[in-house]
Design a protein around this motif. Structure first.
Motif, PDB file in Angstrom:
ATOM      1  N   SER A 121     -41.005  -6.499   7.735  1.00 61.35           N
ATOM      2  CA  SER A 121     -41.998  -6.854   8.754  1.00 61.35           C
ATOM      3  C   SER A 121     -43.268  -6.042   8.522  1.00 61.35           C
ATOM      4  O   SER A 121     -43.262  -5.021   7.810  1.00 61.35           O
ATOM      5  CB  SER A 121     -41.451  -6.548  10.151  1.00 61.35           C
ATOM      6  OG  SER A 121     -41.357  -5.133  10.341  1.00 61.35           O
ATOM      7  N   LEU A 122     -44.352  -6.478   9.145  1.00 62.07           N
ATOM      8  CA  LEU A 122     -45.610  -5.738   9.050  1.00 62.07           C
ATOM      9  C   LEU A 122     -45.422  -4.314   9.577  1.00 62.07           C
ATOM     10  O   LEU A 122     -45.927  -3.351   8.984  1.00 62.07           O
ATOM     11  CB  LEU A 122     -46.726  -6.461   9.816  1.00 62.07           C
ATOM     12  CG  LEU A 122     -48.078  -5.761   9.827  1.00 62.07           C
ATOM     13  CD1 LEU A 122     -48.610  -5.565   8.410  1.00 62.07           C
ATOM     14  CD2 LEU A 122     -49.075  -6.552  10.667  1.00 62.07           C
ATOM     15  N   LYS A 123     -44.688  -4.172  10.667  1.00 63.54           N
ATOM     16  CA  LYS A 123     -44.451  -2.838  11.233  1.00 63.54           C
ATOM     17  C   LYS A 123     -43.722  -1.954  10.223  1.00 63.54           C
ATOM     18  O   LYS A 123     -44.110  -0.802  10.020  1.00 63.54           O
ATOM     19  CB  LYS A 123     -43.670  -2.933  12.544  1.00 63.54           C
ATOM     20  CG  LYS A 123     -43.457  -1.579  13.216  1.00 63.54           C
ATOM     21  CD  LYS A 123     -42.899  -1.720  14.628  1.00 63.54           C
ATOM     22  CE  LYS A 123     -41.423  -1.898  14.618  1.00 63.54           C
ATOM     23  NZ  LYS A 123     -40.824  -1.737  15.972  1.00 63.54           N
ATOM     24  N   GLU A 124     -42.710  -2.482   9.571  1.00 63.38           N
ATOM     25  CA  GLU A 124     -41.979  -1.694   8.570  1.00 63.38           C
ATOM     26  C   GLU A 124     -42.885  -1.314   7.409  1.00 63.38           C
ATOM     27  O   GLU A 124     -42.832  -0.180   6.913  1.00 63.38           O
ATOM     28  CB  GLU A 124     -40.771  -2.488   8.060  1.00 63.38           C
ATOM     29  CG  GLU A 124     -39.672  -2.644   9.097  1.00 63.38           C
ATOM     30  CD  GLU A 124     -38.627  -3.662   8.702  1.00 63.38           C
ATOM     31  OE1 GLU A 124     -37.431  -3.393   8.970  1.00 63.38           O
ATOM     32  OE2 GLU A 124     -38.971  -4.725   8.123  1.00 63.38           O
ATOM     33  N   LYS A 125     -43.732  -2.224   7.000  1.00 67.62           N
ATOM     34  CA  LYS A 125     -44.671  -1.932   5.907  1.00 67.62           C
ATOM     35  C   LYS A 125     -45.665  -0.850   6.321  1.00 67.62           C
ATOM     36  O   LYS A 125     -46.037   0.007   5.513  1.00 67.62           O
ATOM     37  CB  LYS A 125     -45.375  -3.209   5.463  1.00 67.62           C
ATOM     38  CG  LYS A 125     -44.422  -4.155   4.758  1.00 67.62           C
ATOM     39  CD  LYS A 125     -45.085  -5.463   4.395  1.00 67.62           C
ATOM     40  CE  LYS A 125     -44.065  -6.390   3.741  1.00 67.62           C
ATOM     41  NZ  LYS A 125     -44.671  -7.611   3.229  1.00 67.62           N
ATOM     42  N   GLU A 126     -46.080  -0.873   7.584  1.00 71.09           N
ATOM     43  CA  GLU A 126     -46.990   0.173   8.071  1.00 71.09           C
ATOM     44  C   GLU A 126     -46.282   1.527   8.138  1.00 71.09           C
ATOM     45  O   GLU A 126     -46.907   2.556   7.913  1.00 71.09           O
ATOM     46  CB  GLU A 126     -47.596  -0.214   9.417  1.00 71.09           C
ATOM     47  CG  GLU A 126     -48.652  -1.302   9.318  1.00 71.09           C
ATOM     48  CD  GLU A 126     -49.829  -0.949   8.417  1.00 71.09           C
ATOM     49  OE1 GLU A 126     -50.155   0.244   8.236  1.00 71.09           O
ATOM     50  OE2 GLU A 126     -50.435  -1.888   7.880  1.00 71.09           O
ATOM     51  N   PHE A 127     -44.982   1.528   8.426  1.00 81.03           N
ATOM     52  CA  PHE A 127     -44.218   2.783   8.364  1.00 81.03           C
ATOM     53  C   PHE A 127     -44.296   3.365   6.954  1.00 81.03           C
ATOM     54  O   PHE A 127     -44.543   4.555   6.768  1.00 81.03           O
ATOM     55  CB  PHE A 127     -42.740   2.562   8.703  1.00 81.03           C
ATOM     56  CG  PHE A 127     -42.432   2.268  10.141  1.00 81.03           C
ATOM     57  CD1 PHE A 127     -43.172   2.801  11.181  1.00 81.03           C
ATOM     58  CD2 PHE A 127     -41.351   1.460  10.458  1.00 81.03           C
ATOM     59  CE1 PHE A 127     -42.849   2.546  12.500  1.00 81.03           C
ATOM     60  CE2 PHE A 127     -41.017   1.195  11.784  1.00 81.03           C
ATOM     61  CZ  PHE A 127     -41.773   1.733  12.803  1.00 81.03           C
ATOM     62  N   VAL A 128     -44.077   2.523   5.956  1.00 82.50           N
ATOM     63  CA  VAL A 128     -44.122   2.972   4.559  1.00 82.50           C
ATOM     64  C   VAL A 128     -45.519   3.492   4.217  1.00 82.50           C
ATOM     65  O   VAL A 128     -45.677   4.579   3.652  1.00 82.50           O
ATOM     66  CB  VAL A 128     -43.712   1.834   3.599  1.00 82.50           C
ATOM     67  CG1 VAL A 128     -43.935   2.232   2.147  1.00 82.50           C
ATOM     68  CG2 VAL A 128     -42.258   1.428   3.835  1.00 82.50           C
ATOM     69  N   ALA A 129     -46.534   2.710   4.570  1.00 82.24           N
ATOM     70  CA  ALA A 129     -47.913   3.091   4.256  1.00 82.24           C
ATOM     71  C   ALA A 129     -48.299   4.413   4.920  1.00 82.24           C
ATOM     72  O   ALA A 129     -48.933   5.272   4.293  1.00 82.24           O
ATOM     73  CB  ALA A 129     -48.877   1.981   4.680  1.00 82.24           C
ATOM     74  N   LEU A 130     -47.907   4.587   6.173  1.00 84.28           N
ATOM     75  CA  LEU A 130     -48.236   5.829   6.873  1.00 84.28           C
ATOM     76  C   LEU A 130     -47.521   7.016   6.246  1.00 84.28           C
ATOM     77  O   LEU A 130     -48.121   8.075   6.045  1.00 84.28           O
ATOM     78  CB  LEU A 130     -47.901   5.714   8.360  1.00 84.28           C
ATOM     79  CG  LEU A 130     -48.197   6.960   9.197  1.00 84.28           C
ATOM     80  CD1 LEU A 130     -49.668   7.369   9.092  1.00 84.28           C
ATOM     81  CD2 LEU A 130     -47.792   6.732  10.638  1.00 84.28           C
ATOM     82  N   GLY A 131     -46.253   6.840   5.915  1.00 88.97           N
ATOM     83  CA  GLY A 131     -45.531   7.926   5.248  1.00 88.97           C
ATOM     84  C   GLY A 131     -46.187   8.321   3.940  1.00 88.97           C
ATOM     85  O   GLY A 131     -46.324   9.512   3.627  1.00 88.97           O
ATOM     86  N   MET A 132     -46.621   7.334   3.175  1.00 91.14           N
ATOM     87  CA  MET A 132     -47.294   7.620   1.907  1.00 91.14           C
ATOM     88  C   MET A 132     -48.652   8.292   2.144  1.00 91.14           C
ATOM     89  O   MET A 132     -49.034   9.203   1.404  1.00 91.14           O
ATOM     90  CB  MET A 132     -47.449   6.346   1.094  1.00 91.14           C
ATOM     91  CG  MET A 132     -46.115   5.811   0.609  1.00 91.14           C
ATOM     92  SD  MET A 132     -46.258   4.335  -0.389  1.00 91.14           S
ATOM     93  CE  MET A 132     -46.921   5.061  -1.885  1.00 91.14           C
ATOM     94  N   ALA A 133     -49.360   7.849   3.162  1.00 96.76           N
ATOM     95  CA  ALA A 133     -50.661   8.459   3.468  1.00 96.76           C
ATOM     96  C   ALA A 133     -50.499   9.931   3.821  1.00 96.76           C
ATOM     97  O   ALA A 133     -51.312  10.775   3.430  1.00 96.76           O
ATOM     98  CB  ALA A 133     -51.339   7.700   4.605  1.00 96.76           C
TER      99      ALA A 133
END
Length: 113
Positions: A42-54
């Protein structure tokens, strides 16, 4: 400076970067859109990944943008805490955000000459 101001200022820097290197930034935008709308997460899950990487990459503008996106995608503060914990554990900027800062710095210094 507030986080709202930082997000606004970063968007302004990116608009200038878009004018300077439109093909590169449009390519990045196409990639960003493709990874957000396709796939099984989901978009939310992808944002979790992106935030962790950031967090791991120590990119403050990325962190600000992905926190904002995560809120819009329905993330909760408790979920954010889990992402933050993983970001700390991975500990380690994405080039686009820092490229915007570099261009803004150049423009400011050039205006003083």
């Amino acid at each position: 400076m507030s986080y709202t101001d930082k997000i606004r200022d970063m968007r302004s820097e990116l608009r200038e970067l878009n004018k300077t290197i439109p093909d590169a930034t449009q390519g990045f935008g196409t990639l960003s859109k493709a990874v957000k709308v396709n796939g099984v997460l989901s978009l939310k899950e992808k944002e979790f990944v992106a935030l962790g990487m950031a967090i791991a990459q120590r990119c403050e503008p990325c962190i600000n943008f992905h926190v904002e996106a995560l809120m819009k995608a329905g993330g909760t503060r408790e979920e954010l805490g889990d992402v933050l914990a993983m970001g700390i554990q991975m500990g380690g900027g994405p080039g686009l955000m820092y490229a915007g800062h570099a261009l803004a710095c150049w423009d400011e210094l050039a205006a003083k000459e």
